[in-house]
Design a protein around this motif. Structure first.
Motif, short mmCIF file in Angstrom:
data_model
loop_
_atom_site.label_atom_id
_atom_site.label_comp_id
_atom_site.label_asym_id
_atom_site.label_seq_id
_atom_site.Cartn_x
_atom_site.Cartn_y
_atom_site.Cartn_z
N THR A 111 0.85 -1.07 0.16
CA THR A 111 0.33 -0.11 0.01
C THR A 111 0.96 1.31 -0.09
OG1 THR A 111 -1.74 -1.20 1.14
CG2 THR A 111 -1.98 1.24 1.31
N VAL A 112 0.65 2.24 -0.72
CA VAL A 112 1.42 3.20 -1.13
C VAL A 112 1.07 4.23 0.24
CG1 VAL A 112 1.89 5.45 -2.25
CG2 VAL A 112 1.32 3.48 -3.41
N GLY A 113 2.30 4.61 0.82
CA GLY A 113 2.03 5.55 2.14
C GLY A 113 2.74 6.92 1.52
N GLU A 114 3.58 7.08 0.70
CA GLU A 114 4.15 8.29 0.21
C GLU A 114 4.28 8.38 -1.07
OE1 GLU A 114 7.13 11.65 1.83
OE2 GLU A 114 7.43 9.56 2.40
N VAL A 115 4.15 9.45 -1.67
CA VAL A 115 4.49 9.51 -3.43
C VAL A 115 5.61 10.79 -3.40
CG1 VAL A 115 3.85 9.94 -5.96
CG2 VAL A 115 2.41 8.66 -4.19
N ASP A 160 -3.33 3.97 -2.45
CA ASP A 160 -3.71 2.79 -3.31
C ASP A 160 -2.62 1.48 -3.10
OD1 ASP A 160 -4.68 4.70 -5.22
OD2 ASP A 160 -3.11 4.96 -6.64
N ARG A 161 -3.26 0.31 -3.22
CA ARG A 161 -3.08 -0.83 -3.25
C ARG A 161 -2.37 -1.59 -4.50
NH1 ARG A 161 -5.20 -3.55 1.23
NH2 ARG A 161 -5.91 -5.44 0.01
N ASP A 177 -5.38 -0.90 -6.80
CA ASP A 177 -6.77 -1.12 -6.08
C ASP A 177 -6.94 0.42 -5.31
OD1 ASP A 177 -9.12 -1.40 -4.79
OD2 ASP A 177 -8.75 -3.09 -3.92
N ARG A 178 -7.84 1.26 -5.98
CA ARG A 178 -8.22 2.48 -5.47
C ARG A 178 -9.52 2.52 -4.91
NH1 ARG A 178 -6.64 7.41 -9.09
NH2 ARG A 178 -4.45 6.47 -8.65
N GLY A 179 -9.67 1.96 -3.66
CA GLY A 179 -11.05 1.97 -3.20
C GLY A 179 -12.02 1.08 -3.81
N GLY A 180 -11.60 -0.02 -4.28
CA GLY A 180 -12.44 -0.85 -4.98
C GLY A 180 -12.36 -1.08 -6.65
N ARG A 181 -11.70 0.11 -7.04
CA ARG A 181 -11.52 0.69 -8.43
C ARG A 181 -10.26 -0.16 -9.00
NH1 ARG A 181 -11.64 6.39 -9.62
NH2 ARG A 181 -11.26 5.70 -11.75
N ILE A 182 -10.05 -0.94 -10.00
CA ILE A 182 -8.98 -1.62 -10.49
C ILE A 182 -8.58 -0.52 -11.68
CG2 ILE A 182 -7.71 -3.56 -11.14
CD1 ILE A 182 -8.74 -3.73 -8.35
N ALA A 207 13.83 3.25 -10.05
CA ALA A 207 13.15 3.83 -8.93
C ALA A 207 11.87 4.61 -9.49
CB ALA A 207 13.99 5.18 -8.08
N VAL A 208 10.74 4.61 -8.60
CA VAL A 208 9.47 5.27 -9.18
C VAL A 208 8.81 6.27 -8.19
CG1 VAL A 208 8.77 3.37 -10.84
CG2 VAL A 208 8.07 3.60 -8.29
N GLY A 209 9.54 6.39 -7.05
CA GLY A 209 9.22 7.45 -5.94
C GLY A 209 7.85 7.05 -5.05
N LEU A 210 8.05 5.74 -4.61
CA LEU A 210 6.79 5.22 -3.83
C LEU A 210 7.45 4.73 -2.40
CD1 LEU A 210 4.41 3.13 -6.16
CD2 LEU A 210 4.44 5.53 -5.41
N SER A 211 6.76 4.87 -1.34
CA SER A 211 7.05 4.31 0.12
C SER A 211 6.06 3.71 0.50
CB SER A 211 7.80 5.33 1.04
OG SER A 211 6.67 6.30 1.21
N SER A 212 6.19 2.76 1.65
CA SER A 212 5.13 1.87 2.11
C SER A 212 4.47 2.68 3.04
CB SER A 212 5.75 0.60 2.24
OG SER A 212 4.76 -0.30 2.82
N ALA A 213 2.97 2.21 3.14
CA ALA A 213 2.56 2.71 4.23
C ALA A 213 2.54 1.74 5.38
CB ALA A 213 0.83 2.84 4.09
#
Length: 403
Positions: free
Chosen positions: A135-139, A169-170, A202-207, A231-237
């Motif tokens: 799950t994305v914690g930071e962009v 986002d998951r 997965d964004r709130g049920g939307r794929i 690298a794409v610039g994501l960190s984990s929640a």
């Protein structure tokens, strides 16, 4: 700084108590079987303080790196007086000797279990079945690595942000390959510098399928050598429900389950222990220190200070429990002068005498430890050398959990 020093002192005290309880396990079981305990000491080397009570001298020695319980007649080569002879360990039944020799190990396991139970009902244990869907914690923006703890400054939202990835986002897949956790996401992206990938989220049920161009950046390997990485610039929640608190009854099975996990990890750590020593030596001369490598009393206490400084008391206590398990299993290694080495000798005597009886021969008596002296001295010298090396590494290049 005050909290850090408190943590250092408390963890050092915890180590001392761990050692004291290990040796107390030997002492109390020896006395229960009528064996004579001559000395009960915490530490080695010159005596700092001692007092005699009955037949036993209790004391503290100058080097707080262990302890010992001196039981009369532990081996046939240990001189005993006529008054001590009926109470000598070597003259007791083999099963009593094994219980006494293993009681320190059993004590440490029990102490570890008790600590974990208290943690389970107070602050909670790691959830054995958490939802680890990445799950994305930071962009964030991406940049080159300067050193082990530093990235170059950058601006913008980074490749993932530009592609429309949002916090929360998951990440379900990359190019159709399912992602089990965020580590897999990181490792996959790392090997794709300059490539275009499709993130299924997965964004709130939307794929959604989002096209992301992986940026090429410079990273440093554990030896400090640069290499090209993606690298794409994501960190984990944070993982939800990563820690689970239990009631007094529910904590019992949870504690035993987590104990099994720690014991398995300890066995794996002991198996890998010899391979970690070269890295510790290299760390003395400036190489990056492996946070999963060996630590001495000094290093473990410093880590305890870091944990208390950040109020991570549950991790502090779990680390102390893990130390008890390590001490227990390490002492079971069947080499003298460890407890496991003495147990192995007693069991060898029993097996040897069994086959002698089959041949119509009388028992051969206690083993001759003089034949084991070269191995004992070599093992003791090896442990002392490794201990000194790890202490030096913990002073000049200590393990730091938080940079």
């Amino acid at each position: 700084m005050g909290a850090y020093l408190l943590g250092v002192a408390l963890f050092a005290l915890g180590i001392a108590v761990t050692i004291a309880l290990h040796e107390a396990g030997h002492m109390f079981t020896a006395r229960a079987f009528g064996m004579r305990v001559r000395r009960y000491f915490i530490g080695f080397g010159p005596t700092v303080w001692s007092v005699r009570r009955g037949h036993t001298t209790y004391g503290l020695a100058a080097l707080p790196f262990g302890g010992f319980c001196d039981i009369a007649g532990m081996t046939a080569q240990d001189p005993v007086t006529a008054e001590e002879a009926p109470h000598a360990m070597v003259n007791k039944p083999w099963w009593q000797r094994v219980i006494v020799l293993s009681s320190g190990v059993i004590t440490n396991v029990l102490v570890g279990v008790i600590i974990l139970y208290c943690v389970a009902v107070s602050s909670g244990l790691p959830n054995p079945n958490p939802d680890v869907t990445p799950t994305v914690g930071e962009v964030v923006c991406v940049s080159d690595q300067i050193d082990a703890q530093t990235l170059a400054e950058c601006t913008g939202t980074g490749p993932a942000g530009e592609a429309g990835v949002l916090v929360g986002d998951r990440i379900l897949a990359i190019d159709g390959d399912e992602m089990a956790d965020f580590r897999q996401v990181r490792d996959t992206v790392l090997t794709r510098p300059g490539e275009d990938v499709v993130l299924t989220v997965d964004r709130g049920g939307r794929i959604l399928d989002l096209a992301v161009q992986v940026e090429s950046v410079t990273r440093l390997d554990p030896q400090g050598a640069p290499y090209e990485a993606g690298a794409v610039g994501l960190s984990s929640a944070p993982i939800p429900d990563a820690v689970k608190t239990y009631g007094p009854l529910q904590a019992v099975p949870a504690t035993f389950a987590f104990t099994g996990q720690l014991l398995q990890g300890t066995v794996e750590g002991l198996a890998a222990f010899p391979t970690k020593i070269p890295g510790v030596v290299a760390a003395i001369f400036g190489a990056e220190r492996d946070v999963e490598g060996p630590m001495s009393v000094v290093g473990a206490s410093r880590v305890g200070g870091e944990l208390v400084e950040r109020s991570l008391w549950n991790v502090f206590w779990m680390m102390l429990a893990s130390l008890n398990f390590f001490l227990a299993l390490f002492n079971l290694v069947p080499l003298p002068p460890l407890d496991g080495g003495h147990i192995a000798v007693v069991l060898w005597e029993k097996v040897r005498d069994f086959f002698r009886r089959l041949r119509g021969l009388a028992p051969a008596g206690p083993a001759n430890y003089e034949k084991l002296l070269p191995l004992t001295y070599a093992m003791a010298a090896t442990l002392l050398t490794i201990g000194l090396v790890v202490i030096v590494a913990d002073v000049v290049n200590p393990v730091r959990l938080f940079g």
